[in-house]
Design an enzyme around this catalytic site. Structure first.
Site, PDB file in Angstrom:
ATOM      1  N   TYR A 105      -8.730   8.259  -4.087  1.00 25.65           N
ATOM      2  CA  TYR A 105      -7.987   6.996  -4.132  1.00 25.65           C
ATOM      3  C   TYR A 105      -8.896   5.827  -3.723  1.00 25.65           C
ATOM      4  CZ  TYR A 105      -4.499   3.521  -2.761  1.00 25.65           C
ATOM      5  OH  TYR A 105      -3.772   2.373  -2.631  1.00 25.65           O
ATOM      6  N   LYS A 202       4.858   6.375  -2.161  1.00 20.08           N
ATOM      7  CA  LYS A 202       4.913   6.882  -3.526  1.00 20.08           C
ATOM      8  C   LYS A 202       6.128   7.801  -3.691  1.00 20.08           C
ATOM      9  CE  LYS A 202       1.093   4.572  -3.494  1.00 20.08           C
ATOM     10  NZ  LYS A 202      -0.216   5.172  -3.243  1.00 20.08           N
TER      11      LYS A 202
HETATM   12  C1  PLP Z   1      -1.285   4.865  -2.393  1.00 16.55           C
HETATM   13  C2  PLP Z   1      -2.165   5.963  -1.916  1.00 16.55           C
HETATM   14  C3  PLP Z   1      -2.739   5.920  -0.638  1.00 16.55           C
HETATM   15  C4  PLP Z   1      -2.568   4.728   0.288  1.00 16.55           C
HETATM   16  O1  PLP Z   1      -1.257   4.564   0.697  1.00 16.55           O
HETATM   17  P1  PLP Z   1      -0.630   3.128   1.109  1.00 16.55           P
HETATM   18  O2  PLP Z   1       0.775   3.496   1.437  1.00 16.55           O
HETATM   19  O3  PLP Z   1      -0.763   2.230  -0.056  1.00 16.55           O
HETATM   20  O4  PLP Z   1      -1.387   2.645   2.299  1.00 16.55           O
HETATM   21  C5  PLP Z   1      -3.511   6.990  -0.245  1.00 16.55           C
HETATM   22  N1  PLP Z   1      -3.737   8.045  -1.058  1.00 16.55           N
HETATM   23  C6  PLP Z   1      -3.209   8.120  -2.294  1.00 16.55           C
HETATM   24  C7  PLP Z   1      -3.485   9.313  -3.147  1.00 16.55           C
HETATM   25  C8  PLP Z   1      -2.407   7.081  -2.769  1.00 16.55           C
HETATM   26  O5  PLP Z   1      -1.914   7.142  -4.008  1.00 16.55           O
END
Ligand code: PLP
Length: 386
Positions: A105, A202
């Site tokens: 990421y 997510k």
């Molecule tokens: C979005 C995401 C993050 C970071 O998370 P946030 O809630 O935006 O701080 C870390 N790892 C993955 C795989 C992600 O998709």
């Protein structure tokens, strides 16, 4: 709550874990406790909580839920996914070394490359599909292997069993970012991972209305240290945000099934389309790691990427014609999102790292939502016209 030894169905755990907290009024759902502090009954005598940074009943409910879904011994819910990742990096000391993927990421890459690299921790970003490449960079200083699978945005799969075994044999902490599949489709503790992290922003929350993260602990010693770090660093999740994620997670199973059904139909549709060069989706027969996918994942998730033939359909035109696919970063919500990793989600990697990756300026990433799939396909079909 009556906790029997036999583990219930994950769909049941989604709904039933981390509720029944309200002994005062018997509310069926977990109340939100928007309080910064909790009063002592007398000097030296308090109930379970004293200060919300350290602990809050709404957050505890969420933590119990996520721990139960992943099969960990405990969990800390954090303000964001990056907060969880930051806290985990504090298990390390200056001088320690971390091995991770070259397609992780973008925000994680930035944190490792631009923040922790300047604080005495060193990193190797390698092709994690190649065990030899991992073995090659491990030294006595290596204290953590950071795994993300499937990767973002190209959906490459890292062999959890082999990679975790490699780390364990050398007493290296293995951490898996399980954001992309959620515990509904992949449970890294079953392969011996030490820690699992999430961006609950997510799929776990699933409604694009909150940011949050989680650290799930594989054993009690790691939990004790992790809880200390989250409290000391001050990165825990707010009560209201915890409540939103807890509400979202109850439908995780049903949402993941719907995301996956739609994603597979769209991936197959795109693969047939003449203005699409290539599609990346773990559910496709054409994915080069079919056997590994079958071994370690219970499903394929809702994210796919593809290479648009931009000589046929210019990017700007393509994005501007879409009606249901919202041009936005992030993923895992009920609504379909689409984005351009090169200039959006992965821009923080910087030009050099981008060029070294297998991504191209033609790569488009889709987070497939739970809408009617025919509407989604019609929308894409229209945007893909010459
Ligand atoms: C979005 C995401 C993050 C970071 O998370 P946030 O809630 O935006 O701080 C870390 N790892 C993955 C795989 C992600 O998709």
């Amino acid at each position: 709550m009556n906790r029997s030894k036999k583990q219930s169905d994950i769909r049941t755990r989604c709904v039933h874990t981390g509720v029944y907290q309200d002994a005062t009024h018997n509310s069926v759902t977990t109340p939100i406790y928007p309080t910064s502090t909790f009063y002592f009954e007398a000097l030296g005598r308090k109930k379970r909580y004293d200060y919300t940074r350290s602990g809050n009943p709404t957050r505890t409910a969420l933590e119990e839920n996520i721990a139960a879904l992943e099969g960990g011994v405990g969990c800390s819910a954090t303000a964001t996914g990056m907060a969880a990742i930051t806290a985990v990096l504090f298990y390390l000391q200056p001088g320690d070394h971390v091995v991770t993927g070259d397609d992780i990421y973008g925000g994680t890459y930035r944190l490792f490359d631009q923040v922790f690299s300047k604080r005495g921790i060193s990193f190797n970003f390698v092709n994690m599909r190649d065990l030899k490449a991992i073995r090659h960079v491990i030294t006595k200083k290596t204290k953590m292997v950071w795994i993300e699978t499937p990767s973002n945005p190209l959906l490459n799969i890292v062999d959890l069993e082999a990679t975790i075994a490699l780390g364990r044999a050398k007493k290296i902490l293995t951490v898996v970012d399980n954001t992309f599949l959620s515990p509904y489709f992949q449970r890294p503790f079953e392969f011996g991972a030490d820690l699992v992290v999430h961006s609950t922003t997510k799929y776990l929350n699933g409604h694009s209305d909150v940011v949050g993260g989680a650290i799930v602990y594989g054993d009690k010693r790691l939990e004790e240290r992790g809880r200390f770090l989250v409290n000391a660093l001050g990165v825990s999740e707010a009560p209201f945000d915890s409540w939103l994620v807890l509400r979202g997670v109850k439908t995780l199973a049903q949402r993941m099934e719907a995301h996956q059904t739609n994603a597979l139909a769209i991936a197959e549709f795109l693969e047939r389309h003449k203005n699409v060069r290539r599609v990346y989706y773990p559910g496709l027969q054409s994915h080069p790691q079919r056997e590994l996918i079958r071994r370690q994942m219970q499903g394929h998730g809702g994210v796919l990427s593809f290479e648009l033939k931009t000589d046929k359909v210019p990017l700007k035109k393509f994005f501007s014609r879409l009606k249901y696919f919202c041009l936005a970063e992030s993923l895992g919500g009920v609504e379909s999102l689409i984005e351009h990793p090169w200039s959006m989600s992965h821009a923080s990697m910087g030009e050099r790292a981008l060029k070294a990756s297998s991504m191209t300026p033609e790569t488009v990433r889709v987070s497939v939502g739970i809408e009617g799939v025919q509407d989604l396909m019609d929308d894409l079909d229209n945007a893909l016209r010459r």
